[in-house]
Design an enzyme around this catalytic site. Structure first.
Site, PDB file in Angstrom:
ATOM      1  N   PRO A 258       0.842  -1.206   0.000  1.00 34.10           N
ATOM      2  CG  PRO A 258       0.011  -1.016   2.175  1.00 34.10           C
ATOM      3  CD  PRO A 258       0.772  -1.938   1.273  1.00 34.10           C
ATOM      4  CG  ASP A 434       4.947  -1.469   2.390  1.00 37.01           C
ATOM      5  OD1 ASP A 434       3.767  -1.358   2.774  1.00 37.01           O
ATOM      6  OD2 ASP A 434       5.472  -2.570   2.105  1.00 37.01           O
ATOM      7  CG  HIS A 435       0.463   3.557   5.360  1.00 36.67           C
ATOM      8  ND1 HIS A 435       0.894   3.651   6.653  1.00 36.67           N
ATOM      9  CD2 HIS A 435      -0.356   4.625   5.162  1.00 36.67           C
ATOM     10  CE1 HIS A 435       0.357   4.706   7.237  1.00 36.67           C
ATOM     11  NE2 HIS A 435      -0.407   5.322   6.339  1.00 36.67           N
ATOM     12  NE  ARG A 436       3.018  -4.395   2.817  1.00 37.67           N
ATOM     13  CZ  ARG A 436       3.552  -5.337   2.058  1.00 37.67           C
ATOM     14  NH1 ARG A 436       2.974  -6.533   1.981  1.00 37.67           N
ATOM     15  NH2 ARG A 436       4.658  -5.107   1.374  1.00 37.67           N
ATOM     16  CB  VAL A 438       6.867   3.594   6.786  1.00 29.50           C
ATOM     17  CG1 VAL A 438       7.176   5.023   7.219  1.00 29.50           C
ATOM     18  CG2 VAL A 438       8.152   2.808   6.545  1.00 29.50           C
TER      19      VAL A 438
END
Length: 464
Positions: A258, A434-436, A438
């Site tokens: 994401p 990567d929002h998983r 960070v």
């Protein structure tokens, strides 16, 4: 005895490669480790050295053909027949390659395969490859040097021209494709231009001399087109090589991680003044220190405070892996597509060392000689969109990385400075992450750390 050389695994699980050009022909005598051909994998152009001393009998593929890993590529007539492959009954050349890779010299015999991925270390050979001998001879000939310096844009300046083997003309793949489209025989052109690299101008001149008897398409006079050839409604370009790999990697990344992108515009006047002073320093004149190099150093420092951006998501293990080093990827636009080679342990380099590493990486990428190993294992990447005059963008993460920073153009514009409006040099930073791994706060902190260093390069002395 006839020995088959099969296309080896050139690294990173690549399944095939395209033959760019052959440097030998049937009937040629070759030495161990002499370059046979240039092949393009999904990542880079690789030179294939010969695993045998012998005579070429068969080429199993033509230039432009795609060959599967393990498929026959070329055959040799090898005197003595006591080679690594024939040491065991029914063994394939790939088996000898595996034996060499494991270091079992007893199974490999006296003639071990060359130094390719999946092969062992290359043995020393007293025979000098014919290609290098010809190149050395050409370098000492003033006429050849003048020709190379005057060659048109079709000849890549960073890549040495291939030798002419027998009746095979010397030319680049785009020129060969151009000649084929016009119906021009390169052998006839070579007979006129001599033993030098054939260019598009040579082909056009030959076509004019034979009185326009080729099927060269002429643009429609009544409907000029900005796209070039108006007689054809469309051009079809095969999707293969580096571009095919890049497309697959970007799709995988875009639909797996994401993505979130954050932007920050920063006053880099102090950084540009620093760069100007470093360039004026005679002791640093050999190092090309520019904005990208300073940004790279700032990134390495900032990653120490935000390790999440230097991490990767391991789906199978259910873990986030945080390396204690920075293998910094630098995106490079090449004729074959976008690639991202890496600078190993960039966090341990100073500015001159980083400048040298970036210069070497860029030159190698543009010449198409980046190795598959240099394209794997990066931990964070930078893409310099500022060289195209672009201010900002939303870069896609390289697979396996959690952060990529786009560096925009440096522009001189009105800016608030010490309570007044002044002309300052500014740059926009665009960070995709990567929002998983960070979250927004960590991403913002990283961009702010990089910006603070660029605004005040002296902060690099205290940032920790």
């Amino acid at each position: 005895m006839i020995q088959e050389f099969r296309l080896p695994d050139l690294g990173e699980g690549l399944t095939d490669a395209e033959v760019v050009q052959w440097l030998v022909a049937p009937g040629d005598t070759v030495a161990l480790n002499q370059t046979l051909a240039e092949v393009e994998t999904a990542k880079a152009v690789v030179e294939l050295p010969s695993p045998y001393d012998g005579t070429v009998t068969t080429l199993h593929a033509e230039a432009g053909d795609t060959v599967e890993v393990g498929a026959p590529l070329i055959a040799f007539d090898v005197a003595g027949a006591e080679t690594a492959d024939a040491a065991q009954a029914g063994a394939e050349p790939a088996d000898a390659a595996t034996a060499a890779n494991t270091g079992d010299a007893s199974d490999a015999g006296e003639k071990t395969p060359p130094n390719l991925v999946g092969y062992g270390a290359a043995p020393s050979s007293k025979a000098r490859p014919a290609r290098r001998a010809r190149r050395a001879a050409a370098a000492s000939t003033p006429t050849d040097t003048a020709v190379l310096e005057a060659a048109p844009h079709d000849v890549l300046p960073d890549a040495p021209a291939s030798p002419r083997i027998g009746d095979r003309p010397r030319s680049t793949p785009p020129v060969r494709a151009y000649a084929k489209r016009l119906g021009v025989d390169l052998v006839l052109v070579a007979a006129e231009v001599g033993d030098r690299v054939i260019t598009r101008d040579d082909i056009d001149a030959y076509a004019e001399r034979i009185g326009g008897q080729t099927d060269r398409p002429a643009p429609a006079a009544s409907q000029p087109s900005a796209f070039g050839d108006a007689s054809e409604r469309e051009t079809r370009i095969p999707i293969r090589g580096v571009r095919k790999h890049t497309a697959a990697a970007m799709v995988q990344s875009a639909f797996t991680a994401p993505h979130v992108t954050t932007f920050h515009t920063v006053d880099v006047t102090a950084t540009m003044d620093l760069i100007a002073s470093l360039r004026a320093d005679r002791s640093l004149s050999e190092h090309r220190i520019g904005p990208l190099v300073v940004v790279a150093k700032a990134v390495c420092l900032a990653l120490g405070r935000t390790p999440g951006l230097n991490s990767r998501w391991d789906e199978e293990a259910g873990e986030i892996v945080q390396p204690h080093y920075v293998d910094l990827g630098i995106a490079a636009a090449t004729d074959r597509g976008l690639i991202v080679p890496n600078i190993r342990d960039a966090d341990g380099m100073n500015l001159p060392q980083l400048a040298d590493a970036v210069s070497a990486l860029t030159q190698t990428a543009r010449s198409g000689k980046t190795s598959p190993a240099d394209l794997a294992g990066g931990t964070f990447s930078i893409t310099n969109i500022g060289v195209f005059g672009i201010d900002a963008g939303t870069p896609i993460l390289p697979p396996g990385q959690s952060g990529i920073l786009a560096v925009g153009a440096v522009r001189r514009m009105p800016w608030e400075h010490h309570g007044e409006i002044a002309l300052r040099q500014v740059m926009t930073l665009s960070l995709s992450f990567d929002h998983r791994i960070v979250d927004g706060a960590e991403g913002a902190r990283f961009v702010k750390d990089v910006a603070d260093i660029l605004e005040q390069p002296g902060r690099a002395m205290i940032l920790g």
